[in-house]
Scaffold this motif. Structure first.
Motif, PDB file in Angstrom:
ATOM      1  N   ASN A   1      44.299 181.279  52.551  1.00  0.00           N
ATOM      2  CA  ASN A   1      43.284 181.072  53.685  1.00  0.00           C
ATOM      3  C   ASN A   1      42.960 179.722  53.886  1.00  0.00           C
ATOM      4  OD1 ASN A   1      42.816 183.943  53.726  1.00  0.00           O
ATOM      5  ND2 ASN A   1      41.260 183.945  51.897  1.00  0.00           N
TER       6      ASN A   1
ATOM      7  N   TYR B   1      45.045 177.265  54.003  1.00  0.00           N
ATOM      8  CA  TYR B   1      46.279 176.684  55.000  1.00  0.00           C
ATOM      9  C   TYR B   1      45.821 176.145  56.457  1.00  0.00           C
ATOM     10  CZ  TYR B   1      50.883 175.979  57.253  1.00  0.00           C
ATOM     11  OH  TYR B   1      51.992 175.383  57.864  1.00  0.00           O
ATOM     12  N   PRO B   2      45.361 177.021  57.203  1.00  0.00           N
ATOM     13  CA  PRO B   2      44.885 176.588  58.372  1.00  0.00           C
ATOM     14  C   PRO B   2      43.957 175.556  58.295  1.00  0.00           C
ATOM     15  CG  PRO B   2      44.716 178.973  58.469  1.00  0.00           C
ATOM     16  CD  PRO B   2      45.030 178.522  57.022  1.00  0.00           C
ATOM     17  N   LEU B   3      43.063 175.470  57.550  1.00  0.00           N
ATOM     18  CA  LEU B   3      42.021 174.239  57.325  1.00  0.00           C
ATOM     19  C   LEU B   3      42.834 173.036  57.035  1.00  0.00           C
ATOM     20  CD1 LEU B   3      39.200 173.012  57.119  1.00  0.00           C
ATOM     21  CD2 LEU B   3      39.132 174.086  54.789  1.00  0.00           C
TER      22      LEU B   3
ATOM     23  N   THR C   1      45.831 172.305  57.519  1.00  0.00           N
ATOM     24  CA  THR C   1      46.699 171.933  58.453  1.00  0.00           C
ATOM     25  C   THR C   1      45.899 171.077  59.622  1.00  0.00           C
ATOM     26  OG1 THR C   1      48.077 173.873  58.308  1.00  0.00           O
ATOM     27  CG2 THR C   1      48.345 172.660  60.329  1.00  0.00           C
ATOM     28  N   VAL C   2      44.722 171.669  59.775  1.00  0.00           N
ATOM     29  CA  VAL C   2      43.735 170.870  60.909  1.00  0.00           C
ATOM     30  C   VAL C   2      43.504 169.385  60.458  1.00  0.00           C
ATOM     31  CG1 VAL C   2      41.746 170.754  61.895  1.00  0.00           C
ATOM     32  CG2 VAL C   2      42.886 172.798  61.981  1.00  0.00           C
TER      33      VAL C   2
ATOM     34  N   ARG D   1      45.274 167.801  58.341  1.00  0.00           N
ATOM     35  CA  ARG D   1      46.418 166.854  58.163  1.00  0.00           C
ATOM     36  C   ARG D   1      46.948 166.276  59.636  1.00  0.00           C
ATOM     37  NH1 ARG D   1      51.252 167.290  60.097  1.00  0.00           N
ATOM     38  NH2 ARG D   1      53.210 166.472  59.123  1.00  0.00           N
ATOM     39  N   ASP D   2      46.537 167.381  60.593  1.00  0.00           N
ATOM     40  CA  ASP D   2      47.101 166.967  61.888  1.00  0.00           C
ATOM     41  C   ASP D   2      46.287 165.731  62.687  1.00  0.00           C
ATOM     42  OD1 ASP D   2      49.217 168.774  61.993  1.00  0.00           O
ATOM     43  OD2 ASP D   2      48.038 170.249  63.179  1.00  0.00           O
TER      44      ASP D   2
ATOM     45  N   SER E   1      42.149 167.991  66.521  1.00  0.00           N
ATOM     46  CA  SER E   1      41.985 167.870  64.824  1.00  0.00           C
ATOM     47  C   SER E   1      41.037 167.101  64.410  1.00  0.00           C
ATOM     48  CB  SER E   1      43.172 168.030  64.335  1.00  0.00           C
ATOM     49  OG  SER E   1      44.170 169.140  64.868  1.00  0.00           O
TER      50      SER E   1
ATOM     51  N   SER F   1      37.650 167.997  62.323  1.00  0.00           N
ATOM     52  CA  SER F   1      37.660 167.376  60.855  1.00  0.00           C
ATOM     53  C   SER F   1      36.187 166.897  60.836  1.00  0.00           C
ATOM     54  CB  SER F   1      38.799 166.708  60.585  1.00  0.00           C
ATOM     55  OG  SER F   1      39.909 167.273  60.515  1.00  0.00           O
TER      56      SER F   1
END
Length: 270
Positions: A2, A4-6, A8-9, A11-12, A243, A247
């Motif tokens: 769950n 992972y999307p957070l 990823t944002v 990181r991006d 992102s 963030s």
């Protein structure tokens, strides 16, 4: 999984990721954050977000408290009124937004027609098309839709207020205002803090309601930070800056949550 999307944002936000400029790739450091903060519309969007959030939640709480107090009285058809008051909350946001947009239309909207008919306006007014009134109009509609949530929550809290205590206070000479501020309101403190805190977050990150009614216009008058994130990602295709702004909002929300959590824990220990 769950998270992972957070992740990823986050990181991006430190990488260049612009689909319209494939040559800009690689590690960006804090450049995306700097670009977001230097955007000419950032301060206006931040101000709109604060105004939108605070006025919406304040209006929802006041109207919800008034309606909860009214529905807590022993009146005829109380169950019917309790059912009616929940209607705005169950209406889908898209339906509510589009309906109010039609009702507020300067050419064929019923709101302008009635205001002109009773003499409050000389001619129809474009409530959602003028920079001075667009944001306040959307806030008003949002209050209309969301106050039932406060009504239900506060009404549940009112059910726990001891009637014996209220009757004893009345016998001792305490008036209605004194009983409300000294007995009723303190017993609603826990539920009030909870629903206000939750709705501050919900409202601050709300995107769809404003987008349906104004798309952030006119001239960015109703653009908030979530709408700005949408513009970065879905119009400019600059996912790095989108992102970064997301963030930043996430970080602020986490700080607010931690402050509230620490404050609540401190009071519980006392």
């Amino acid at each position: 999984m769950n998270a992972y999307p957070l992740l990823t944002v986050i990181r991006d936000s430190f990488y260049f990721n612009n689909m319209l400029n494939a040559s800009m790739q690689g590690f960006a450091g804090l450049q995306n954050y700097a670009s977001v903060l230097q955007n000419e519309n950032f301060q206006a969007a931040l101000r709109n977000t604060v105004v939108w959030t605070l006025l919406s939640v304040a209006g929802e709480y006041v109207l919800g408290l008034i309606s909860a107090l009214a529905l807590n009285q022993n009146i005829r058809f109380r169950a019917v009124f309790r059912g009616i008051v929940i209607i705005p909350w169950v209406v889908p946001i898209v339906v509510a937004g589009m309906t109010w947009s039609w009702m507020l239309d300067p050419d064929f909207g019923i709101i302008n027609y009635l205001l002109v008919k009773v003499g409050l306006l000389e001619q129809s007014y474009y409530w959602l098309g003028e920079m001075d009134t667009a944001l306040l109009t959307v806030i008003f509609v949002n209050i209309w839709r969301s106050f039932p949530f406060f009504t239900i929550s506060l009404l549940a809290g009112l059910q726990s207020v001891s009637r014996d205590t209220l009757e004893a206070a009345a016998i001792d000479g305490a008036g209605v205002r004194r009983r409300f501020f000294s007995i009723v309101l303190p017993q609603l403190k826990t539920v009030s803090v909870t629903i206000v805190f939750v709705h501050l977050i919900w409202t601050a990150i709300n995107f769809d309601f404003i987008w349906v009614m104004t798309e952030g216009g006119p001239l960015y008058a109703t653009e908030t930070l979530p709408i700005q994130i949408y513009r970065y990602a879905m119009q400019d295709y600059n996912f790095g800056q989108a992102s970064a702004l997301a963030s930043m909002m996430l970080g602020f929300m986490m700080i607010v949550f931690l402050i509230n959590f620490m404050n609540t824990s401190r009071k519980t220990k006392r």
